[in-house]
Write a protein that holds these residues in place. Structure first.
Motif, PDB file in Angstrom:
ATOM      1  N   LYS A 275     -15.249  32.524  37.593  1.00  0.00           N
ATOM      2  CA  LYS A 275     -14.717  33.624  38.397  1.00  0.00           C
ATOM      3  C   LYS A 275     -14.127  34.694  37.482  1.00  0.00           C
ATOM      4  N   LEU A 276     -14.298  35.949  37.895  1.00  0.00           N
ATOM      5  CA  LEU A 276     -13.585  37.069  37.310  1.00  0.00           C
ATOM      6  C   LEU A 276     -12.716  37.661  38.411  1.00  0.00           C
ATOM      7  N   GLY A 277     -11.431  37.820  38.153  1.00  0.00           N
ATOM      8  CA  GLY A 277     -10.533  38.290  39.191  1.00  0.00           C
ATOM      9  C   GLY A 277      -9.701  39.467  38.746  1.00  0.00           C
ATOM     10  N   TRP A 278      -9.406  40.341  39.694  1.00  0.00           N
ATOM     11  CA  TRP A 278      -8.495  41.464  39.474  1.00  0.00           C
ATOM     12  C   TRP A 278      -7.674  41.623  40.742  1.00  0.00           C
ATOM     13  N   GLU A 279      -6.402  41.235  40.651  1.00  0.00           N
ATOM     14  CA  GLU A 279      -5.502  41.294  41.795  1.00  0.00           C
ATOM     15  C   GLU A 279      -4.384  42.288  41.493  1.00  0.00           C
ATOM     16  N   ARG A 280      -4.093  43.135  42.457  1.00  0.00           N
ATOM     17  CA  ARG A 280      -3.046  44.142  42.290  1.00  0.00           C
ATOM     18  C   ARG A 280      -2.027  44.032  43.415  1.00  0.00           C
ATOM     19  N   LEU A 281      -0.749  43.914  43.039  1.00  0.00           N
ATOM     20  CA  LEU A 281       0.374  43.978  43.960  1.00  0.00           C
ATOM     21  C   LEU A 281       1.170  45.230  43.605  1.00  0.00           C
ATOM     22  N   GLY A 282       1.178  46.197  44.497  1.00  0.00           N
ATOM     23  CA  GLY A 282       1.741  47.502  44.200  1.00  0.00           C
ATOM     24  C   GLY A 282       3.244  47.485  44.024  1.00  0.00           C
ATOM     25  N   GLY A 283       3.737  48.394  43.180  1.00  0.00           N
ATOM     26  CA  GLY A 283       5.164  48.588  42.968  1.00  0.00           C
ATOM     27  C   GLY A 283       5.417  50.011  42.526  1.00  0.00           C
ATOM     28  N   ASN A 284       6.635  50.500  42.732  1.00  0.00           N
ATOM     29  CA  ASN A 284       6.946  51.883  42.383  1.00  0.00           C
ATOM     30  C   ASN A 284       8.074  52.006  41.361  1.00  0.00           C
ATOM     31  N   GLY A 285       8.474  50.909  40.756  1.00  0.00           N
ATOM     32  CA  GLY A 285       9.557  50.926  39.787  1.00  0.00           C
ATOM     33  C   GLY A 285      10.913  50.595  40.375  1.00  0.00           C
ATOM     34  N   ARG A 286      11.055  50.730  41.696  1.00  0.00           N
ATOM     35  CA  ARG A 286      12.305  50.377  42.384  1.00  0.00           C
ATOM     36  C   ARG A 286      12.149  49.087  43.181  1.00  0.00           C
TER      37      ARG A 286
END
Length: 401
Positions: A275-286
């Motif tokens: 498997k190749l995976g790319w998971e993103r959980l967003g954040g804004n610094g705060r």
């Protein structure tokens, strides 16, 4: 040492006994899950390594009342051979954390009804949605995460499954004796809706998870998303694609909109899956997207560096391989997994990297052994950390006649 050897011998002997099995549910059935584990942690932030030798036993009684009605009652207990770790309940903060405190608890207690197309479960129960990225039982820890809930399931057609659950309370893996009150349990007013459509080896899911935490306002959120998975009949191409948006909700004093996505192509050949995976959980610094009801150990590395998403968000780029050593005999019972993670901030720099690996062996259908390790190399987040697990688990069921 003698006590641990005796426990191991008892598990091996009992697991060799035949378990009752039939297609017709027994009126009364005992179910068990016994798990003996050694875990050790070497973290550069501590002068001492942590070592925990624990035994967990979950013992349940399932009753069939007829007319689609059933009930289940399950207790759980964890015994520890030493206190050379910070369990969250023993106050031993000079050691790294291993969240497996000793103690007993009522794990599940519910009444259920199942008809031809509709079912309902009321009481304390285990809840698993999709791959447990948003809602799960944290089954890796010795104490399990369960919920006081009303859960409904409707199957309007063979290809459709619609699930809804209202959660009143979550009982967390730190146990009822955790020193931090919010680590024991939380009062909730949470609504979970998930609709899934199956077509061959593909599945589409849409979900709305509206979560109000009445004990910690900043944990309240509303998450809406879709998920698409496909797998080959034997060898070939498979995939997982998922996207979601998370908003502040209810009593949360923060205001945010965070994105989530996962892209995971896979290929299976001769019993080995890559498997190749790319998971993103967003954040804004705060603040960042959070998954407070998830089975977190299964995601973003087994070292558990990211059970709380950093304020800058998280991108996990990984490659994973798993399979068995052969198709017949002993080799077919010996499974392996190797994973490499590269962790980066959604906004910011690099966090670090991690190697994970495991070997599992099925002694019998009821008894399995596991050797598992994780090494996190810090590069801007946390400290270098290495974990090792050695485990033996025995599950079974026996009708009472």
């Amino acid at each position: 040492m003698n006590a641990r050897r005796l426990t191991l011998a008892c598990l091996l002997a009992l697991a060799s006994a035949p378990a009752w099995s039939t297609d017709t549910p027994a009126p009364l059935q005992v179910e068990w899950d016994a798990r003996l584990r050694h875990e050790q942690v070497d973290n550069d932030a501590f002068s001492r390594d942590a070592r925990a030798d624990t035994l967990c036993l979950r013992l349940g009684l399932r009753a069939q009342f007829g007319g689609g009605w059933s009930g289940y009652l399950e207790g759980a207990g964890v015994a520890a051979a030493n206190e050379h770790y910070n369990s969250g309940a023993n106050g031993n903060t000079e050691y790294p954390a291993i969240t497996d405190p000793h103690g007993t608890e009522l794990n599940q207690a519910y009444v259920a009804w199942q008809g031809q197309a509709f079912g309902a479960t009321v009481g304390r129960q285990r809840l698993l949605f999709d791959n447990q990225r948003w809602v799960g039982n944290v089954g890796w820890r010795q104490h399990e995460q369960t919920h006081d809930a009303v859960a409904l399931q409707w199957q309007p057609a063979a290809a459709w499954t619609v699930r809804y659950a209202w959660l009143d309370r979550v009982h967390r893996v730190a146990g009822r004796d955790a020193l931090a009150p919010l680590a024991r349990e939380r009062k909730l007013d949470t609504h979970l809706l998930n609709a899934a459509f199956h077509a061959g080896l593909q599945q589409w899911s849409g979900y709305a998870y509206v979560h109000e935490d009445r004990d910690l306002a900043t944990a309240s959120s509303a998450t809406y998303g879709v998920r698409w998975t496909g797998k080959p009949a034997a060898d070939g191409f498979g995939w997982t694609l998922e996207t979601a948006r998370q908003f502040d909700y209810a009593n949360n004093p923060d205001h945010f909109v965070h994105g989530y996505w996962l892209v995971e192509p896979a290929w299976t050949q001769a019993g080995i899956t890559g498997k190749l995976g790319w998971e993103r959980l967003g954040g804004n610094g705060r603040h960042a997207l959070q998954t407070p009801l998830a089975t977190l150990h299964a995601f973003d590395g087994w070292d558990d560096q990211f059970t709380v998403t950093p304020a800058g968000g998280l991108e996990d780029r990984y490659v994973a391989f798993n399979g068995v050593f052969g198709q017949h005999g002993t080799a077919a019972r010996l499974g392996w997994t190797v994973v490499f993670h590269d962790f980066r901030a959604d906004h910011g720099g690099r966090y670090g990297s991690e190697w994970d690996g495991s070997l599992g062996y099925a002694f019998t259908p009821a008894l399995a052994g596991l050797l598992k390790a994780a090494h996190y190399h810090a590069d801007g987040f946390g400290r270098h950390d290495t974990k090792l697990w050695l485990q033996l688990e025995w599950k079974g069921a026996q009708a009472l006649r």
